[in-house]
Design a protein around this motif. Structure first.
Motif, PDB file in Angstrom:
ATOM      1  N   UNK A  85       0.826  -1.215   0.000  1.00  0.00           N
ATOM      2  CA  UNK A  85       0.000   0.000   0.000  1.00  0.00           C
ATOM      3  C   UNK A  85       0.856   1.259   0.000  1.00  0.00           C
ATOM      4  N   UNK A  86       0.422   2.260  -0.726  1.00  0.00           N
ATOM      5  CA  UNK A  86       1.204   3.492  -0.840  1.00  0.00           C
ATOM      6  C   UNK A  86       1.219   4.278   0.467  1.00  0.00           C
ATOM      7  N   UNK A  87       0.234   4.066   1.335  1.00  0.00           N
ATOM      8  CA  UNK A  87       0.172   4.816   2.588  1.00  0.00           C
ATOM      9  C   UNK A  87       0.783   4.042   3.758  1.00  0.00           C
ATOM     10  N   UNK A  88       1.440   2.915   3.480  1.00  0.00           N
ATOM     11  CA  UNK A  88       1.993   2.086   4.552  1.00  0.00           C
ATOM     12  C   UNK A  88       3.103   2.833   5.289  1.00  0.00           C
ATOM     13  N   UNK A  89       2.959   2.904   6.608  1.00  0.00           N
ATOM     14  CA  UNK A  89       3.958   3.570   7.446  1.00  0.00           C
ATOM     15  C   UNK A  89       4.542   2.531   8.403  1.00  0.00           C
ATOM     16  N   UNK A  90       5.316   1.600   7.852  1.00  0.00           N
ATOM     17  CA  UNK A  90       5.926   0.538   8.659  1.00  0.00           C
ATOM     18  C   UNK A  90       7.025  -0.120   7.847  1.00  0.00           C
ATOM     19  N   UNK A  91       8.011  -0.644   8.539  1.00  0.00           N
ATOM     20  CA  UNK A  91       9.072  -1.435   7.921  1.00  0.00           C
ATOM     21  C   UNK A  91       8.834  -2.886   8.289  1.00  0.00           C
ATOM     22  N   UNK A 127      -2.335  -8.207   7.832  1.00  0.00           N
ATOM     23  CA  UNK A 127      -3.704  -8.096   7.314  1.00  0.00           C
ATOM     24  C   UNK A 127      -3.974  -6.696   6.779  1.00  0.00           C
ATOM     25  N   UNK A 128      -3.470  -5.665   7.474  1.00  0.00           N
ATOM     26  CA  UNK A 128      -3.659  -4.290   7.016  1.00  0.00           C
ATOM     27  C   UNK A 128      -3.001  -4.056   5.659  1.00  0.00           C
ATOM     28  N   UNK A 145     -10.472  -1.496  19.800  1.00  0.00           N
ATOM     29  CA  UNK A 145      -9.805  -0.188  19.706  1.00  0.00           C
ATOM     30  C   UNK A 145      -8.323  -0.345  19.373  1.00  0.00           C
ATOM     31  N   UNK A 146      -7.731  -1.457  19.720  1.00  0.00           N
ATOM     32  CA  UNK A 146      -6.355  -1.716  19.305  1.00  0.00           C
ATOM     33  C   UNK A 146      -6.267  -1.837  17.786  1.00  0.00           C
ATOM     34  N   UNK A 147      -7.264  -2.472  17.174  1.00  0.00           N
ATOM     35  CA  UNK A 147      -7.301  -2.588  15.722  1.00  0.00           C
ATOM     36  C   UNK A 147      -7.388  -1.201  15.084  1.00  0.00           C
ATOM     37  N   UNK A 148      -8.237  -0.348  15.650  1.00  0.00           N
ATOM     38  CA  UNK A 148      -8.384   1.005  15.119  1.00  0.00           C
ATOM     39  C   UNK A 148      -7.063   1.762  15.236  1.00  0.00           C
ATOM     40  N   UNK A 149      -6.406   1.630  16.397  1.00  0.00           N
ATOM     41  CA  UNK A 149      -5.143   2.334  16.619  1.00  0.00           C
ATOM     42  C   UNK A 149      -4.063   1.857  15.654  1.00  0.00           C
ATOM     43  N   UNK A 150      -3.976   0.552  15.430  1.00  0.00           N
ATOM     44  CA  UNK A 150      -2.943   0.036  14.528  1.00  0.00           C
ATOM     45  C   UNK A 150      -3.233   0.416  13.079  1.00  0.00           C
ATOM     46  N   UNK A 151      -4.512   0.448  12.702  1.00  0.00           N
ATOM     47  CA  UNK A 151      -4.854   0.887  11.351  1.00  0.00           C
ATOM     48  C   UNK A 151      -4.456   2.344  11.144  1.00  0.00           C
ATOM     49  N   UNK A 152      -4.721   3.198  12.125  1.00  0.00           N
ATOM     50  CA  UNK A 152      -4.366   4.611  12.004  1.00  0.00           C
ATOM     51  C   UNK A 152      -2.856   4.806  12.033  1.00  0.00           C
ATOM     52  N   UNK A 153      -2.158   3.932  12.742  1.00  0.00           N
ATOM     53  CA  UNK A 153      -0.702   4.045  12.839  1.00  0.00           C
ATOM     54  C   UNK A 153      -0.007   3.575  11.573  1.00  0.00           C
ATOM     55  N   UNK A 154      -0.401   2.393  11.074  1.00  0.00           N
ATOM     56  CA  UNK A 154       0.319   1.778   9.966  1.00  0.00           C
ATOM     57  C   UNK A 154      -0.256   2.111   8.592  1.00  0.00           C
TER      58      UNK A 154
END
Length: 253
Positions: A85-91, A127-128, A145-154
């Motif tokens: 994904x172009x918006x992925x913010x993770x290594x 999965x994201x 809410x952990x799922x929401x937080x990780x989606x917003x983070x990554x």
């Protein structure tokens, strides 16, 4: 045929001889395909190889829909690299990248997947990376809410909507809708009425009892790519594994 009978009753009355020679060659294969058939008389992607085998045995052309699956499932030295994904913010670690490649490969083939891994190894992140919108994520209330937080983070580019609370409603502009197993059971008609591209069941051991209301609600969901995430795919009986695979690839069983 399985009872050893030579004739079959016709719907309009009378009897007809069974094609015993043909059924001796392909009867079991045909029975499996009939069992996998959906209510709308179509077959899931996981049944297409068997359908192609039946066509080959009857010297008939393979189904047109098998061409794409054969292209994907042909001889590969390794699974192709997925487009991230172009918006992925993770290594991603190497094993996480391999997981995303595998998930994307199955998604392209319209085949469901189970990602069974220990806690902390990045199932949510993988999965994201692999989901396509609109996506429905079903989780226990404790990790919603952990799922929401990780989606917003990554994946900060995703529009994430929480389907929860007394005034809950689905949003058409959401890329990812996150809800709970309790609401899946209570609002099964609402959630099953919508066509999702990706459906993710997190902590999917929650549907281990295939006869439970929540499992039946999960089976009714309409999604192209179905993914289960779990750290405990089997705790007591193989039936628990069957339930998850029945969700991921209906008709494979």
């Amino acid at each position: 045929w399985r009872r050893g009978e030579d004739y079959v009753p016709l719907l309009e009355g009378g009897f007809a001889p069974l094609p015993g020679a043909v059924l001796a060659r392909v009867g079991d294969l045909l029975a499996d395909l009939l069992a996998a058939k959906r209510d709308d008389d179509t077959l899931p992607a996981c049944a297409l190889p068997d359908l192609a085998r039946l066509c080959d045995a009857l010297q008939a052309p393979p189904p047109p829909s098998f061409g794409r699956l054969r292209e994907l499932l042909g001889d590969h030295e390794r699974i192709p690299q997925a487009v991230m994904p172009t918006d992925l913010d993770a290594q991603l670690r190497d094993y996480q990248r391999d997981g995303v490649n595998w998930l994307a490969f199955l998604s392209q083939a319209n085949l469901g997947a189970m990602l069974a891994d220990d806690m902390g190894l990045g199932k949510t992140l993988q999965a994201l990376c692999a989901l396509q919108s609109p996506c429905l994520v079903v989780t226990p209330a404790s990790v919603m809410h952990n799922w929401v937080a990780e989606a917003q983070r990554f994946r900060p580019g995703l529009r994430v909507h929480v389907y929860h609370g007394p005034n809950r409603e689905l949003r058409d502009d959401a890329d990812v809708t996150v809800t709970t197993y309790a609401l899946l059971r209570l609002d099964d008609e609402i959630l099953a009425a919508r066509r999702w591209d990706t459906i993710i069941l997190d902590e999917a051991q929650n549907i281990e009892n295939a006869d439970s209301q929540v499992a039946r609600a999960a089976f009714r969901l309409d999604g192209r790519f179905r993914l289960t995430l779990t750290g405990t795919p089997v705790e007591n009986r193989l039936d628990e594994l069957w339930s998850q695979f029945h969700f991921a690839n209906p008709g494979l069983d």
